[in-house]
Design an enzyme around this catalytic site. Sequence first.
Site, mmCIF file in Angstrom:
data_model
loop_
_atom_site.group_PDB
_atom_site.id
_atom_site.type_symbol
_atom_site.label_atom_id
_atom_site.label_comp_id
_atom_site.label_asym_id
_atom_site.label_seq_id
_atom_site.Cartn_x
_atom_site.Cartn_y
_atom_site.Cartn_z
ATOM 1 C CD GLU A 121 -2.650 -1.555 2.428
ATOM 2 O OE1 GLU A 121 -3.536 -2.523 2.618
ATOM 3 O OE2 GLU A 121 -2.330 -0.547 3.499
ATOM 4 C CD GLU A 146 -8.072 1.055 4.279
ATOM 5 O OE1 GLU A 146 -7.392 1.066 3.165
ATOM 6 O OE2 GLU A 146 -7.845 0.370 5.363
#
Length: 1404
Positions: A558, A759
């Site tokens: 990520e 996120e």
Amino acid sequence: MLISPVNCATIVKMNSFKCRLVICAFLLSVGFVLCLSSPSFPVLNLPSVSREDLQLGTSVDLQHTAYEWEPYIRLEQYHDQDQLEKLLYKYQTDFPELVRVHLLGLSGMGRAILAVRVSDNPDEDVELDEPAVKYVANMHGNEVVGRELMLSFVEYLCEGYYSNSTIKQLVDSHDIWIVPTMNPDGFAQAKEGECCGVKGRTNNANVDLNRNFKIMRQGDPLEKISNQFESYYQPETKALADFIRNRQFVLSANFHGGALVANYPYDAAYNGVKIGDQNYAACPDDAVFRSISRLYADMNPIMRLESPHLDAICGHVEDSFDRGVVNGAHWYEVLDGMQDYNYFMSNAFEITVELGVCKYPLHSKLQYYWDSNKQSLLHYIRQASTMGIRGRVVDAKNSSGVKGAEIRVREIEHDVVSVKGGSFFRLLVPGTYHVMAVAEGYLNSPEVQIKVDANKQTVQNFYLYPSDKQLQYRDKEYFRLSELSLAVEQPGEYRASMDPDSFIEKLHEKYPELTFIYSIGKSFKKHEMNVLVISDNPSLHEKGEPEMKLISSLHGNELVGLEVLATFAEYILANYGTNREVTWLVDNTRIHFLLSANPDGRLKTLTTLKYDLTNQPSKLVWSTGRENGNRSDLNRNFLYDGTPQSLLKLQPETRNIIQWMHNVPFILSIAYHGGTKVVCYPYDHAKNTIVEDIDVFRYISHNYVETNPGMKGGYPCPKEWPQEKFPGGYLSGGDWYPFEGGMQDVNYNYSNCLEFSIEVSCEKVPPAVELPLHWNDNRESLVTFLKMAHIGVSGFVTNLEDGSAVSNCTVSVAEIGHDMHCTDQGEYWRLLAPGTTYTLTVSAKGFVPYAKRVFVSEPNHAEGIYNAQRVDFVLETVAKSEAKKNPWVEKLHGAMSAEEIEIEMVSYEDVIGFFKALAIVFPETINMKYLGSDLNGLQLIVMEISASSSPNEATNVPHIAVTGGLTETDLKSVNTLAKFTLDLVMEYENGVPYVRKLLTGAVVHIVPYFYPSQLRDSVSSQQTATESIESCQKSPGANDMNRHKLQPESAAPREVGIFENWLKQQPLVFTLQVAAGFRGLYVPPEMDLSTESMVRGKRIRRDTSVADCPNSPSQADVSTNMIDSVHTQYGISSAMVGIGCCGSSPSISAQEYTDFSVYTKCLLANVSSHAVVLIAQTDSGRFVVDGLEISCACNYSNNRPKSSAGRHQILLTQPGKQNISASWNNVTVTKPVFVNASATSPDVVTIVFHSAHALVDPKHPSDTSGGGTSFIQSAVTVLIISGVVILLLIATIGLASRVLRGPANFQNNCSKSNRRSCCKRNKISHYSRSVNPNNSLENNISRTGLSMGLSNNVDDSSELDDDEEWVLYGKRIDRSSAAKVGNDFDLKASKKLLKTEAARTSDA
């Protein structure tokens, strides 16, 4: 086949080679199995720890790991100069994380003079808050023992660092420098075996180096520093003199030979300094030097002797020293010696150690010198960190360290100075001193009175203000700064992801005044986890300034969060000094960036994408690179319960972050992820679980989302996740999808930090062209998030008496129910949602809690600068507060033993005052808690006695309760327990061995009374225990705890309900109820026989007998409902003991108390040794608390309370091997335990329930919740390992049978023919006949050891003769009359008695 130790020893004598061959084969088998074992499942549940993994600081307790061993050093030769240099550089190569070799200079003949630095941070110029210590040897070239000891000591520290916690703690907390040879030219001339010669003593120019440190002459002022003798310095002297002045050591030793003594300054009577008629030249710090010299000598078994009887091998009479120490001038005068130079010219306190009368002994003698001096070398270094005071001198204007400040002690005419960073250490012996800091260009600090204790350094910081009266604090003039930001664009490419370390290095080069870089450790594959700090003083924590951390790439695949945070770091640095908000935030906040929390996974992601992130579809790396190098999902690996043991089980990256979290006082944190767009806050572990700080979590989340266009609508990823909607843009992690082991939950539960998982992208690795979009979406959100560190309240907590900081205090908010803690400087921050009034209470051990009502107002959004409200607290010590109104405090303070205190209390005020005073006077041992109040508002209390500072957190030791005052008229038991409590704590303080072991291995809860209101109506204290029995025959009254059962539906008094609520919260293994009005012992009839026999104790012959009471349990209606229900409902083993006939009298006779005290201490010790702590958890590390059913040969009920950490305390009373079975979710696991009756602490058993299916992220099925192998892979691995083990064992057994097959005389020595005599010879005596029956019980116990409880339940009725006498708690009976005792005596159970008495020592 099984081999006994006797037979093995015999076989070794017969054929040692073959026996070694068998052992080697067996060890190879075990080693092969260990190698094949998966790293995720360490063999024998031992932590898999590497060197790098253990570099976590001293907070990790390694004393109970399998790696606790001490390196063995063998000295077999002398090393010449070439060998010495090669060896030192080899240590640097082998231990690059610990060792650096430095060249101090060259000798007259060009030989290198080397110094070895051993430290956990060997490249740091100065380790702040760690004292620098040096050892120098071989100053006289022919005095060579110290040279070899120094080489061995370096090896000892390096080899032991990763295997021994003591050595690791020493290296981690000290900066150690070792110079093995100062005179290599002289050493080259010396000859081995010449004990008395002088060849090689001087250097190549024939100069004695210990007469060459010319800093002064007779008559010069002591403070005069003269440089006129520089030209006279020999090259060796100059190298060491520069080293001494530039490094500013705290402690030092110089090793010589020719005598056996520790010699301390002065070496000469400078300026006529003498004591008496002796040439004793005392320096101002004479007391310190005598103390450190004495310590070195005392740790050397020969040096410490009054007359060591050394051989006068050099023709002179043996010198006489004061047990191994001497003042230098008193021995003989030395002008211009190195130890005096250290004292005059630096901070170092140096002594000279003479290691032996032979200067150059044969190499075969070297091992003796190492063995004699090893402990001295270790303990001497430790004095630098345990003596006197330490701290920092700080510029009060800009919080930078002040170098060169003088630390002045009024009582001692000698100063030390602060080093780089303002750090200082000042060695002092215990006492009270007046200290101040003085520095050029600054106003002198106020003089501070400091109390110095033994074996613990006092921390005292000094804040200096510039001396220019016109100089004011820097005026920021934020309102003049622009509101516009300099544009920092994200260029649409992955920059920082390729090499985050290079990225932050470039920022540091560009902005050195605002940045600082450090590492928190290494990943599984040994990649550094580097942190960039941004602040106006980035390398130093500024007092009162909040700290926050921004983390990305915890999942290595990520990368979008990494790029956003990297650009944000660049943005705030570029806008500092121009943008108002950014400048204010940098000046008032310390911001830590950890861009790559999982470097292993990040590198794997880059490798998978071949380092081309231009326009890759992120599905290729949806799972690849998520885990670390050990295939573990780090955001499921934070399975931490606050203990060092749980820390060791974690992945290196996880451990590093937790350690980081503990070391820095963070209050706010972000963890950036990718996969959608939403803000999550705790808790992660369950749905519909509301976090205590829900209001502030929602407030901060709302402010982040409101400035983020991508999150604001709550429908962030319609293309990728059309079903996913987040109203408001934020929610708790568990309400999204629950999982165990998340990082944000650990931050909230075990630190002051509120962490958010954010996120930031619908893709984990979106195309590079989309990065500017994500940066622009989150830029203002990040600025807003920094402001959130300044909402709520903050301040300082100080001591009313002296204004000093109150460290480790607790800040509670009544409306929230989640505590925060102060720093060691008394700082605190409490983030709170604005617009509400809160009740803040600050408490600290030893202080009276203080509460304030505070309204938290909304910040000024228009100005854009948020300021937490300043709320300071000043606390008064409990001792000072209570001493004003509680006379017991003064009485207990002056007492040396419990016998000095007369206890005969008749009122509630007396009783509550006494126990309050105990908690005040003995705060480290006893803790007082309130259970509740009766209808009149009077308090019921419990006293927790333990060696642990936090008894409630001591879940790995048994908890035992002793209760008294069961009836409203029972004053005798109240006073008895008061005396018993005082007895325990004072014996613990006085170092009584068996009491120290008891309180180290158990927590004792004492509930002295149940009816506080009735204490006011008790009989007069004039009634004594010597009055007739008839005068005491009073009814126990309407209030009698033993007449009530622990049943929810029962109409019991309020006091019974309070006791039951407390009982439900305590993981007790045993309760002893103390009552007056009868003599004897009552045990619930349902209790198992082995437990009962332990409670009853053992038979002891007694000549004195005690008269029966009319109200003994067999002859009177003594109700036992309470104790019976404690046992039946909770499975807690219990007993009730009668201490005397007259319950309403407050007095207890000396004999009655002695009988009670000895029996009770003995019983508690036995309960402690027979307890087992069961820890139940899943293979994912989650603790099993509820739904667990346990079966064992014990009294146990699943209604018994257990800790949230899955710890179930059990009392197993039958010594020897037993089994415990635990069932959970239709899975049963059985574990063997061994109950050792002589153990001093309980056994801890861990049961793991393996689950066939790992938790799966419901939204992202490919994202597994934990690392490691799959179930099928694990099964295949197990099958392979099992097959290899079977083959190896077959081969080993076959080889063993061939080697060990021999004549019959090597069989078991106890054959049929001689078994009787053999067994008699080897039988352990279970009962000592040496106890004098004419002595009192107390004398017998003191002579044979406190062992009245069961140590070995042996059912041997042959030893129970009919004519033998039995004592049942003060009452002598025989077998024929045993039945008359009634329910309190079971003959069958009593046959299973412990028989060891003399075999156990008094401290068992």
